[in-house]
Design an enzyme around this catalytic site. Structure first.
Site: not given
Ligand code: NI
Length: 171
Positions: A51, A93-94, A135-136, A139, A46
């Protein structure tokens, strides 16, 4: 185009993103295409627009990580309308690479969002997909998975990241 994924410490990651009001535009299509390319290049499940530096309420999710076209989900202006049950599992998380911690999430969530054309969509997710939705969507509200950890664990991670920043290993 693969874009740079911003890392923890960038203010936009902890800001509330703004609703999308114009749909079906080349700008929106390009942004979403960039989000997919960037997410797949990083092998994530995701990615949220902040981000890659866009303060828009858009997330993309693919729990198959590119294996199954039918699993691709774009959610614009999403909100969780229902939560049920609990699951605890490792999450990363990226934007916080190298750190994974157990996070408790709902086992089943329902999401109302808009698609690229501005149409309202209702989605249902369990297990990994429920986790990805939460999670997304977090964000888009400036919330990162480390905000769900104990203050102690979060401080340990913050300190490790500060060290990496000082060493020039966190850009
Ligand atoms: Ni993340």
């Amino acid at each position: 185009m693969v874009r740079t994924i911003l890392k923890y410490g960038e203010p936009i990651l902890e800001e509330v993103a703004e609703p999308v009001t114009e749909f079906d535009t080349p700008e929106l299509r390009n942004l979403i295409a960039d989000m997919w390319e960037t997410m797949y290049a990083a092998k994530g499940v995701g990615l949220a627009a902040p981000q890659i530096g866009s303060k828009k309420r858009i997330s993309v999710i693919d729990v198959s990580v590119g294996e199954d076209e039918s699993k691709k989900i774009v959610i614009i202006n999403p909100e969780v309308t229902f939560r049920e049950g609990k699951q605890t599992g490792e999450e990363g998380c990226l934007s916080i690479p190298g750190f994974r911690e157990p996070v408790t999430r709902a086992m089943h969530v329902k999401v109302r969002a808009q698609n690229e054309k501005g149409e309202t969509i209702e989605l249902d997710g369990e297990e990994l997909l429920a986790r990805a939705f939460e999670h997304e969507i977090d964000h888009l509200n400036g919330v990162l998975f480390i905000n769900h950890l104990s203050a102690l664990k979060r401080d340990i991670i913050r300190r490790k990241i500060k060290k990496l920043q000082r060493a020039g290993e966190w850009d």
